[in-house]
Design an enzyme around this catalytic site. Structure first.
Site, PDB file in Angstrom:
ATOM      1  N   ARG A 183      -9.171  68.570  53.748  1.00 16.42           N
ATOM      2  CA  ARG A 183      -7.971  68.187  52.998  1.00 16.42           C
ATOM      3  C   ARG A 183      -6.891  69.274  52.953  1.00 16.42           C
ATOM      4  NH1 ARG A 183     -10.161  64.089  53.735  1.00 16.42           N
ATOM      5  NH2 ARG A 183     -10.658  62.434  52.253  1.00 16.42           N
ATOM      6  N   CYS A 237      -8.612  58.620  46.719  1.00 18.33           N
ATOM      7  CA  CYS A 237      -9.576  59.423  45.953  1.00 18.33           C
ATOM      8  C   CYS A 237      -8.825  60.452  45.110  1.00 18.33           C
ATOM      9  CB  CYS A 237     -10.554  60.126  46.895  1.00 18.33           C
ATOM     10  SG  CYS A 237     -11.793  58.988  47.516  1.00 18.33           S
ATOM     11  N   GLU A 308      -7.768  66.067  44.235  1.00 12.82           N
ATOM     12  CA  GLU A 308      -7.264  65.951  45.610  1.00 12.82           C
ATOM     13  C   GLU A 308      -5.785  65.558  45.563  1.00 12.82           C
ATOM     14  OE1 GLU A 308      -9.433  63.508  48.559  1.00 12.82           O
ATOM     15  OE2 GLU A 308      -7.484  62.746  49.174  1.00 12.82           O
TER      16      GLU A 308
HETATM   17  N1  EPU Z   1     -20.819  56.430  45.611  1.00 12.40           N
HETATM   18  C1  EPU Z   1     -21.379  56.118  44.397  1.00 12.40           C
HETATM   19  N2  EPU Z   1     -20.591  55.561  43.443  1.00 12.40           N
HETATM   20  C2  EPU Z   1     -19.267  55.320  43.648  1.00 12.40           C
HETATM   21  C3  EPU Z   1     -18.704  55.661  44.897  1.00 12.40           C
HETATM   22  C4  EPU Z   1     -19.502  56.213  45.864  1.00 12.40           C
HETATM   23  O1  EPU Z   1     -22.567  56.325  44.172  1.00 12.40           O
HETATM   24  O2  EPU Z   1     -18.616  54.800  42.737  1.00 12.40           O
HETATM   25  C5  EPU Z   1     -21.692  56.992  46.661  1.00 12.40           C
HETATM   26  C6  EPU Z   1     -21.795  56.058  47.861  1.00 12.40           C
HETATM   27  O3  EPU Z   1     -22.802  55.101  47.671  1.00 12.40           O
HETATM   28  C7  EPU Z   1     -22.107  57.005  48.982  1.00 12.40           C
HETATM   29  C8  EPU Z   1     -21.379  58.294  48.576  1.00 12.40           C
HETATM   30  O4  EPU Z   1     -21.079  58.171  47.189  1.00 12.40           O
HETATM   31  O5  EPU Z   1     -23.465  57.282  49.032  1.00 12.40           O
HETATM   32  C9  EPU Z   1     -20.117  58.514  49.361  1.00 12.40           C
HETATM   33  O6  EPU Z   1     -19.220  57.441  49.144  1.00 12.40           O
HETATM   34  P1  EPU Z   1     -18.126  57.008  50.213  1.00 12.40           P
HETATM   35  O7  EPU Z   1     -18.775  56.666  51.519  1.00 12.40           O
HETATM   36  O8  EPU Z   1     -17.271  55.982  49.575  1.00 12.40           O
HETATM   37  O9  EPU Z   1     -17.322  58.316  50.522  1.00 12.40           O
HETATM   38  P2  EPU Z   1     -16.553  59.327  49.567  1.00 12.40           P
HETATM   39  O10 EPU Z   1     -17.102  60.680  49.839  1.00 12.40           O
HETATM   40  O11 EPU Z   1     -16.535  58.869  48.146  1.00 12.40           O
HETATM   41  C10 EPU Z   1     -14.736  59.962  51.316  1.00 12.40           C
HETATM   42  C11 EPU Z   1     -13.285  60.317  51.214  1.00 12.40           C
HETATM   43  C12 EPU Z   1     -12.444  59.047  51.257  1.00 12.40           C
HETATM   44  C13 EPU Z   1     -12.734  58.298  52.542  1.00 12.40           C
HETATM   45  C14 EPU Z   1     -14.225  57.941  52.534  1.00 12.40           C
HETATM   46  C15 EPU Z   1     -14.672  57.168  53.781  1.00 12.40           C
HETATM   47  C16 EPU Z   1     -13.004  62.299  49.791  1.00 12.40           C
HETATM   48  C17 EPU Z   1     -12.698  62.784  48.423  1.00 12.40           C
HETATM   49  N3  EPU Z   1     -13.032  60.972  49.928  1.00 12.40           N
HETATM   50  O12 EPU Z   1     -15.068  59.236  50.131  1.00 12.40           O
HETATM   51  O13 EPU Z   1     -11.095  59.457  51.250  1.00 12.40           O
HETATM   52  O14 EPU Z   1     -11.950  57.111  52.622  1.00 12.40           O
HETATM   53  O15 EPU Z   1     -14.977  59.176  52.482  1.00 12.40           O
HETATM   54  O16 EPU Z   1     -14.926  58.005  54.828  1.00 12.40           O
HETATM   55  O17 EPU Z   1     -13.198  63.086  50.708  1.00 12.40           O
HETATM   56  C18 EPU Z   1      -9.064  59.820  50.011  1.00 12.40           C
HETATM   57  O18 EPU Z   1      -9.079  60.971  50.436  1.00 12.40           O
HETATM   58  O19 EPU Z   1      -8.126  59.382  49.304  1.00 12.40           O
HETATM   59  C19 EPU Z   1     -10.193  58.958  50.307  1.00 12.40           C
HETATM   60  C20 EPU Z   1     -10.330  57.783  49.728  1.00 12.40           C
END
Ligand code: EPU
Length: 314
Positions: A183, A237, A308
């Site tokens: 980021r 996010c 973020e």
């Molecule tokens: N999870 C939960 N509860 C929730 C949400 C997620 O338990 O309410 C768990 C999911 O089940 C999974 C893990 O958390 O095991 C990761 O979740 P997810 O795949 O949704 O990825 P993330 O790390 O939450 C990141 C990026 C997103 C991007 C997604 C998809 C960051 C902060 N976020 O989300 O980016 O779209 O991966 O690759 O790095 C953004 O930057 O605005 C953004 C949305």
């Protein structure tokens, strides 16, 4: 607090070479749909207008900030003093620079919509930008934030940048000179980073099959709709993922905070690292939720979540 004198306004209205609005509500220009007024909101018509504008602002010691798509931004309710500059008119266009059977180099101007760039590449069978499907915002904003997902980051496909400095010089920065991280994309020290404006990015994409890229795209977009709230205003996010261990979404979810509300802002029931505007949220509602989340997650897990989103204004 206002920064512009009557004389500044007179100069700005003549110098901008595009449109100038005073007291423009930033809620119209952020995907969260919150934010007070920008003291002056300028949309230069051309890059040379932009160049004259920023050298004039610098000479007059007036504060300015560049607005991308307003997708990762919270503007506080009292607005932004000084000048907000929008690049969507002066920095437009996507051009194929060179192409052979293995790869294509293309230039995208910073004010272009990132989704337009993804679709441009997909239709022509240029591979490498599908990761960015569904990420809202402009090319310049995505570069500055090194936007990305588990499938890739802007820095994977970026080759170089052209930036404009306040003296009106255009400089090329190659990827090797950027400090690339999760980021963030930090300019070299020699480049007086905060004052430089990204004008365009040059991307190198591999040749692929347009049909295969399109079907992968469908899956990526479908997954995004399943996992993330895409119908209510938000800024994506809210917190960065900690460098190790559980993600911010998991931590907020485990803390039992899904559905937590302040005024019109609510922690999404679909993904806990999203705050959504259910209709009448203010920036202070959102900031209050963020403060609560940080406090509760710290109390429960001794982990400090870092925002973020960028927070601006007063
Ligand atoms: N999870 C939960 N509860 C929730 C949400 C997620 O338990 O309410 C768990 C999911 O089940 C999974 C893990 O958390 O095991 C990761 O979740 P997810 O795949 O949704 O990825 P993330 O790390 O939450 C990141 C990026 C997103 C991007 C997604 C998809 C960051 C902060 N976020 O989300 O980016 O779209 O991966 O690759 O790095 C953004 O930057 O605005 C953004 C949305």
């Amino acid at each position: 607090m206002l920064r512009l004198t009557a004389d500044d306004r007179k100069w700005l209205s003549g110098a901008a070479g595009g449109s100038v609005c005073y007291g423009e509500p930033m809620s119209r220009h952020t995907t969260f749909r919150v934010g007070g007024p920008a003291e002056a909101f300028v949309t230069p018509a051309t890059v040379s207008d932009l160049s004259l504008l920023i050298s004039g602002l610098k000479e007059r010691k007036l504060p300015y900030r560049i607005l991308g798509g307003g997708t990762n931004l919270i503007v506080r309710d009292n607005g932004i003093p000084g000048v907000v500059i929008r690049l969507q008119q002066c920095c437009r266009g996507i051009t194929v620079e060179s192409s052979n059977s293995a790869q294509t180099a293309l230039t995208a101007m910073s004010g272009e919509n990132l989704q337009k760039l993804c679709v441009f590449a997909m239709r022509r069978g240029f591979q490498g930008l599908n990761f960015a499907l569904g990420i809202p915002g402009t090319v310049g904003g995505a570069i500055r934030m090194n936007a990305g997902t588990a499938l890739g980051w802007m820095s994977d496909v970026l080759e170089s940048l052209i930036v404009l400095d306040p003296s009106g010089r255009m400089n090329t920065i190659s990827k090797a000179d950027l400090r690339v991280a999760y980021r963030s994309m930090v300019f070299p020290d020699t480049c007086n980073a905060p004052e430089n404006i990204i004008i365009s990015g040059r991307f190198v994409l591999k040749s692929g099959d347009a049909g295969a890229i399109k079907s992968e795209a469908r899956k990526i977009l479908q997954q995004r709709r399943q996992r993330q709230p895409t119908t209510l205003p938000s800024a994506g996010c809210i917190f960065k993922n900690p460098s190790t261990g559980k993600t911010a979404g998991e931590l907020i979810d485990l803390a039992g905070l899904k559905g937590y509300k302040v005024g019109g802002a609510e922690i999404s029931l679909k993904h806990a690292n999203f705050i959504v505007n259910t209709g009448r949220a203010t920036a202070s509602d959102i900031l209050m939720i963020m403060a609560q989340v940080r406090r509760i997650v710290y109390e429960k897990f001794q982990i400090s979540l870092e925002p973020e989103v960028i927070i601006e204004g007063e």
